[in-house]
Scaffold this motif. Structure first.
Motif, PDB file in Angstrom:
ATOM      1  N   TYR A  44       7.783 -18.435   3.478  1.00 16.24           N
ATOM      2  CA  TYR A  44       8.085 -17.260   2.674  1.00 16.24           C
ATOM      3  C   TYR A  44       8.017 -16.008   3.536  1.00 16.24           C
ATOM      4  CZ  TYR A  44       7.150 -20.577  -1.045  1.00 16.24           C
ATOM      5  OH  TYR A  44       7.181 -21.681  -1.852  1.00 16.24           O
ATOM      6  N   ALA A  45       8.838 -15.015   3.188  1.00 12.90           N
ATOM      7  CA  ALA A  45       8.847 -13.747   3.914  1.00 12.90           C
ATOM      8  C   ALA A  45       8.702 -12.609   2.905  1.00 12.90           C
ATOM      9  CB  ALA A  45      10.146 -13.583   4.696  1.00 12.90           C
ATOM     10  N   TYR A  46       7.899 -11.622   3.274  1.00 14.86           N
ATOM     11  CA  TYR A  46       7.667 -10.468   2.407  1.00 14.86           C
ATOM     12  C   TYR A  46       7.927  -9.200   3.204  1.00 14.86           C
ATOM     13  CZ  TYR A  46       5.210 -14.136  -0.135  1.00 14.86           C
ATOM     14  OH  TYR A  46       4.896 -15.297  -0.768  1.00 14.86           O
ATOM     15  N   PRO A  47       8.568  -8.198   2.595  1.00 12.54           N
ATOM     16  CA  PRO A  47       8.870  -6.965   3.338  1.00 12.54           C
ATOM     17  C   PRO A  47       7.621  -6.149   3.622  1.00 12.54           C
ATOM     18  CG  PRO A  47       9.457  -6.722   1.026  1.00 12.54           C
ATOM     19  CD  PRO A  47       9.066  -8.163   1.209  1.00 12.54           C
ATOM     20  N   VAL A  48       7.608  -5.462   4.767  1.00  9.33           N
ATOM     21  CA  VAL A  48       6.536  -4.517   5.088  1.00  9.33           C
ATOM     22  C   VAL A  48       6.885  -3.187   4.437  1.00  9.33           C
ATOM     23  CG1 VAL A  48       5.395  -3.228   6.930  1.00  9.33           C
ATOM     24  CG2 VAL A  48       5.880  -5.653   7.242  1.00  9.33           C
ATOM     25  N   ARG A  49       6.012  -2.696   3.587  1.00  6.57           N
ATOM     26  CA  ARG A  49       6.217  -1.439   2.895  1.00  6.57           C
ATOM     27  C   ARG A  49       5.000  -0.533   3.094  1.00  6.57           C
ATOM     28  NH1 ARG A  49       9.973  -2.866  -1.221  1.00  6.57           N
ATOM     29  NH2 ARG A  49      11.582  -3.999  -0.103  1.00  6.57           N
ATOM     30  N   THR A  50       5.116   0.716   2.704  1.00  2.97           N
ATOM     31  CA  THR A  50       4.001   1.649   2.740  1.00  2.97           C
ATOM     32  C   THR A  50       3.606   1.981   1.307  1.00  2.97           C
ATOM     33  OG1 THR A  50       4.788   2.587   4.810  1.00  2.97           O
ATOM     34  CG2 THR A  50       3.206   3.897   3.566  1.00  2.97           C
ATOM     35  N   ASN A  51       2.310   1.780   0.963  1.00  3.89           N
ATOM     36  CA  ASN A  51       1.898   2.042  -0.408  1.00  3.89           C
ATOM     37  C   ASN A  51       1.664   3.527  -0.639  1.00  3.89           C
ATOM     38  OD1 ASN A  51      -0.611   2.680   0.648  1.00  3.89           O
ATOM     39  ND2 ASN A  51      -1.596   0.773   0.024  1.00  3.89           N
ATOM     40  N   ALA A  52       1.215   3.868  -1.839  1.00  9.29           N
ATOM     41  CA  ALA A  52       1.063   5.274  -2.212  1.00  9.29           C
ATOM     42  C   ALA A  52       0.032   5.997  -1.353  1.00  9.29           C
ATOM     43  CB  ALA A  52       0.665   5.381  -3.689  1.00  9.29           C
ATOM     44  N   GLU A  53      -0.889   5.253  -0.728  1.00 11.22           N
ATOM     45  CA  GLU A  53      -1.910   5.868   0.105  1.00 11.22           C
ATOM     46  C   GLU A  53      -1.521   5.906   1.575  1.00 11.22           C
ATOM     47  OE1 GLU A  53      -5.491   3.767  -0.665  1.00 11.22           O
ATOM     48  OE2 GLU A  53      -5.604   4.385  -2.773  1.00 11.22           O
ATOM     49  N   GLY A  54      -0.289   5.522   1.874  1.00  8.66           N
ATOM     50  CA  GLY A  54       0.181   5.575   3.249  1.00  8.66           C
ATOM     51  C   GLY A  54      -0.219   4.386   4.096  1.00  8.66           C
ATOM     52  N   VAL A  55      -0.704   3.298   3.473  1.00  7.03           N
ATOM     53  CA  VAL A  55      -1.127   2.102   4.203  1.00  7.03           C
ATOM     54  C   VAL A  55       0.032   1.113   4.234  1.00  7.03           C
ATOM     55  CG1 VAL A  55      -2.749   0.174   4.275  1.00  7.03           C
ATOM     56  CG2 VAL A  55      -3.525   2.421   3.500  1.00  7.03           C
ATOM     57  N   LYS A  56       0.378   0.597   5.427  1.00  2.48           N
ATOM     58  CA  LYS A  56       1.432  -0.413   5.542  1.00  2.48           C
ATOM     59  C   LYS A  56       0.883  -1.752   5.072  1.00  2.48           C
ATOM     60  CE  LYS A  56       4.643   1.418   8.933  1.00  2.48           C
ATOM     61  NZ  LYS A  56       4.183   2.807   8.878  1.00  2.48           N
ATOM     62  N   VAL A  57       1.602  -2.412   4.156  1.00  2.00           N
ATOM     63  CA  VAL A  57       1.150  -3.653   3.551  1.00  2.00           C
ATOM     64  C   VAL A  57       2.287  -4.661   3.492  1.00  2.00           C
ATOM     65  CG1 VAL A  57      -0.587  -2.482   2.133  1.00  2.00           C
ATOM     66  CG2 VAL A  57       1.713  -2.848   1.221  1.00  2.00           C
ATOM     67  N   CYS A  58       1.905  -5.959   3.383  1.00  2.00           N
ATOM     68  CA  CYS A  58       2.862  -7.002   3.039  1.00  2.00           C
ATOM     69  C   CYS A  58       3.088  -6.884   1.533  1.00  2.00           C
ATOM     70  CB  CYS A  58       2.333  -8.390   3.381  1.00  2.00           C
ATOM     71  SG  CYS A  58       1.996  -8.640   5.122  1.00  2.00           S
ATOM     72  N   SER A  59       4.279  -6.482   1.131  1.00  2.00           N
ATOM     73  CA  SER A  59       4.543  -6.203  -0.279  1.00  2.00           C
ATOM     74  C   SER A  59       5.046  -7.446  -0.995  1.00  2.00           C
ATOM     75  CB  SER A  59       5.573  -5.086  -0.385  1.00  2.00           C
ATOM     76  OG  SER A  59       5.957  -4.880  -1.723  1.00  2.00           O
ATOM     77  N   GLY A  60       4.566  -7.652  -2.231  1.00  2.00           N
ATOM     78  CA  GLY A  60       5.080  -8.727  -3.076  1.00  2.00           C
ATOM     79  C   GLY A  60       4.451 -10.079  -2.859  1.00  2.00           C
ATOM     80  N   THR A  61       3.357 -10.180  -2.073  1.00  2.00           N
ATOM     81  CA  THR A  61       2.715 -11.476  -1.851  1.00  2.00           C
ATOM     82  C   THR A  61       1.945 -11.893  -3.096  1.00  2.00           C
ATOM     83  OG1 THR A  61       0.596 -10.650  -1.027  1.00  2.00           O
ATOM     84  CG2 THR A  61       2.423 -10.764   0.544  1.00  2.00           C
ATOM     85  N   PRO A  62       1.731 -13.201  -3.309  1.00  2.00           N
ATOM     86  CA  PRO A  62       0.934 -13.653  -4.457  1.00  2.00           C
ATOM     87  C   PRO A  62      -0.492 -13.103  -4.427  1.00  2.00           C
ATOM     88  CG  PRO A  62       2.146 -15.475  -3.482  1.00  2.00           C
ATOM     89  CD  PRO A  62       2.285 -14.316  -2.539  1.00  2.00           C
ATOM     90  N   ASP A  63      -0.983 -12.738  -3.235  1.00  2.00           N
ATOM     91  CA  ASP A  63      -2.338 -12.222  -3.111  1.00  2.00           C
ATOM     92  C   ASP A  63      -2.391 -10.711  -3.286  1.00  2.00           C
ATOM     93  OD1 ASP A  63      -3.632 -14.782  -2.243  1.00  2.00           O
ATOM     94  OD2 ASP A  63      -2.169 -14.560  -0.641  1.00  2.00           O
TER      95      ASP A  63
END
Length: 492
Positions: free
Chosen positions: A454-473
Motif C-alpha cells: 500500500y502507498a499513502y501520500p505525504v501531506r502536511t497537517n494543520a500543525e505543519g507536521v508532514k505525515v503519512c496521510s490516510g493510513t489505517p493507523d
C-alpha cells in the motif's frame, strides 16, 4: 432489470426528453463520472449527450471540470477534437454536454476486435493525436488523459480525441482548482511528474501518447503491478523498459520514438508534440528532421495477445488483441552476389565469439549485482526484526498524532534517513518498521508499507507536521521513518 442501481438509473432516462428538445434514444455507455446517450433533436439532428451522474453533480469542482470540456474543445477548434455543440442542465439538475455523434470505435476496442493495430496505422493515429496536442499545448491546454479509449477511430478513417474534461487550462479554467498532490488521469498512462502531483506541461501528454503506443505494440502496460499501489510506485519511480526488450518484432525506428516519448527524465523526453510528430512523419515517409536515433534497418512481425484498459467515461472495456504483421522493405545483399561475402566470413565468426564473451561478462556482472541486492535485503530484514523486538520490549515511544484535518502539500520531505544511521529520534512512529518513505529525486512523495502493498501520500497537517496521510493507523509523522530508494525496491 439490472442489479446495478446506477445502470438502472441511467437506463431509465431512455425515451425521456431533455429541455423539451433532445429525445434520449439509447444508452451508449456508462463511466465513472457520466453516462453517454444517443439522442435526436426535435428537428431530426442526431447527437451524443453526456450527462453527469447526480452523485457527481453535487461537487462544484467536478461540475466545473465537466463543463470545462466544452470550453477546452471550443478554444481548440481542431477537426480531430470531438465537437461540443451545446451545454445545459437537465430537469433533475444534472449538467450535460451535447456532442457530435461519432460512428466507429475506440483505438482500444479496435485492437481487441480486429486482432491488433498494424504498425503504420498506429503511427498515423499517433500523428493526428499529436497534431491536436500541438494546437492544445500552444493554447496552454494539457489533456492529461490520453489513452486508447479516448482515441476514437471513425468509420470514415478519421481520428477524434475525446474527453478534455480533466484538461489543465492556462486560461478560461480558473474556476477549476486542482489540489496539490491530486492525480487526474489513468494510472498506466500517467507520467512520473503527473503521478507525483507536481507541475506538468505538454510533455505529460507526450508520455501518455508513448504509453498508448507501447500498450498497443508490446501487448502490455509500461509497468505491471498486482495492486494499484504497486503500479503507482513503479510508474512514479522506475523508467519504462525499452520497447525493443519486450516487443522485439517492432521496428527499431518506432522503438526509438516510443522510448524517447517515455523518457523518465523530462529533459530527455520529446520537448514538444510537434517534434515527436515530425519523427513519426519521417518514418511514414515524410521529409522531416529526426529527433530520435535512426536505426539502419527494421522489421515488424506478428506479436502476442494484448488486453487494453477500459474507459474512464463511456466506451466498453476492450479485451485482448493481436498485432497484424507489417513488412518494411530493406535492400537485401545476397551472400551469393556480394563480392565481399567470402572475405567477411572470418570477421563474422569473430563477431559471434565476441558477442558470446560479452554476454558471459554481462551475466557475471548481473549475478554480482543481484548477490549484493540479496545481502542488502537480508540486512534490511534484520533491521526490521530488531525494530519489532524493540517495540515488543517496550523500547518504542508513543507516536505523536495530530487531530487537525490534513491538507495537501508539495512532495518535498525531510532529508533521507540512512538504514545504518544512529538511533531514531525520541518521537518514534508506531507501529515501528511498518511504514517506509519512498525516495524520488531526494523527496518523499509517498509512504509505503514494508511489503510495498500500500502507498499513502505525504501531506502536511494543520500543525505543519508532514505525515503519512490516510493510513489505517491515522496520520503517521514521517520523522524517523526509514527510506526506500527506487534501486532497492523488492516486490513480493
Amino acid at each position: 432489470m439490472s442489479d446495478d442501481p446506477q445502470l438502472a438509473h441511467c437506463t431509465a432516462r431512455i425515451g425521456t426528453v431533455l429541455r423539451g428538445k433532445w429525445r434520449i434514444d439509447s444508452l451508449i455507455g456508462v463511466g465513472g463520472m457520466a453516462a453517454v446517450y444517443e439522442a435526436t433533436h426535435r428537428i431530426g439532428r442526431r447527437c451524443a449527450i453526456k450527462i453527469l451522474h447526480p452523485e457527481i453533480a453535487v461537487s462544484k469542482e467536478l461540475r466545473a471540470r465537466f463543463e470545462q470540456e466544452a470550453l477546452a474543445v471550443n478554444q481548440l477548434g481542431h477537426p480531430a477534437a470531438v465537437n461540443v455543440v451545446d451545454i445545459d442542465t437537465s430537469e433533475d439538475g444534472s449538467p450535460f454536454l451535447v456532442m457530435e455523434l461519432l460512428d466507429g470505435e475506440s483505438l482500444g476496442k479496435r485492437a481487441h476486435r480486429s486482432g491488433g493495430i498494424e504498425e503504420r496505422e498506429l503511427l498515423r493515429v499517433a500523428s493526428t493525436v499529436l497534431e491536436v496536442l500541438d494546437v492544445a499545448h500552444g493554447l496552454g491546454i494539457v489533456h492529461r488523459d490520453i489513452k486508447p479509449d479516448n482515441l476514437f477511430l471513425t468509420s470514415s478513417g478519421g481520428v477524434k480525441v475525446l474527453d478534455f474534461g480533466i484538461a489543465r487550462m492556462r486560461q478560461g479554467g480558473s474556476n477549476v482548482r486542482t489540489r496539490i498532490g491530486a492525480m487526474l488521469g489513468t494510472l498506466p498512462y500517467m507520467s512520473p511528474e503527473q503521478i507525483a502531483g507536481g507541475e506538468i506541461d505538454g510533455r505529460a501528454d507526450i508520455f501518455a501518447v508513448g504509453a498508448t503506443m507501447f500498450r498497443i505494440l508490446a501487448k502490455r502496460r509500461v509497468h505491471e503491478g498486482s495492486t494499484e499501489s504497486e503500479l503507482l510506485i513503479k510508474m512514479a519511480t522506475q523508467p519504462a523498459p525499452a520497447l525493443r526488450t519486450v516487443a522485439p518484432s517492432v521496428s527499431p525506428e518506432v522503438c526509438a520514438i516510443v522510448d524517447r516519448a517515455l523518457a523518465f527524465d523530462l529533459s530527455r523526453r520529446y520537448p514538444t508534440a510537434r517534434a515527436m510528430r515530425e519523427d513519426i512523419e519521417r518514418v511514414l515517409g515524410a521529409s522531416a528532421a529526426p529527433h530520435a536515433p535512426t536505426p539502419a534497418s527494421f522489421r515488424a512481425d506478428v506479436s502476442s495477445a494484448i488486453s487494453v484498459d477500459g474507459p474512464t467515461m463511456a466506451a466498453p472495456a476492450p479485451g485482448q488483441a493481436m498485432q497484424a504483421p507489417m513488412v518494411v522493405s530493406v535492400p537485401p545483399q545476397s551472400v551469393a552476389t556480394s563480392p565481399q561475402a567470402g572475405s567477411n566470413s572470418p570477421f563474422l565468426m569473430i563477431a559471434v565469439i565476441g558477442s558470446f564473451v560479452v554476454a558471459v561478462l554481462l551475466a557475471a556482472v548481473l549475478f554480482v549485482v543481484r548477490s549484493r541486492g540479496s545481502a542488502e535485503d537480508t540486512r534490511e530484514s534484520a533491521d526490521d526484526e530488531t525494530s519489532q523486538e524493540d517495540e515488543a520490549s517496550g523500547s518504542s515511544r508513543t507516536m505523536a498524532t495530530s487531530s487537525g484535518t490534513s491538507t495537501p502539500s508539495s512532495t518535498a520531505g525531510p532529508a533521507p534517513t540512512s538504514p545504518t544511521a544512529a538511533p531514531l529520534p525520541a518521537r518514534r512512529p508506531a507501529p515501528n518498521g511498518k511504514y517506509r518513505l519512498l525516495m524520488k529525486d531526494g523527496k518523499y512523495p509517498f509512504c509505503v508499507t514494508s511489503k510495498l502493498k500500500y502507498a499513502y501520500p505525504v501531506r502536511t497537517n494543520a500543525e505543519g507536521v508532514k505525515v503519512c496521510s490516510g493510513t489505517p493507523d491515522g496520520p503517521i509523522p514521517i520523522d524517523g521513518l526509514k527510506a526506500y530508494h527506487p534501486s532497492e525496491l523488492q516486490w513480493e
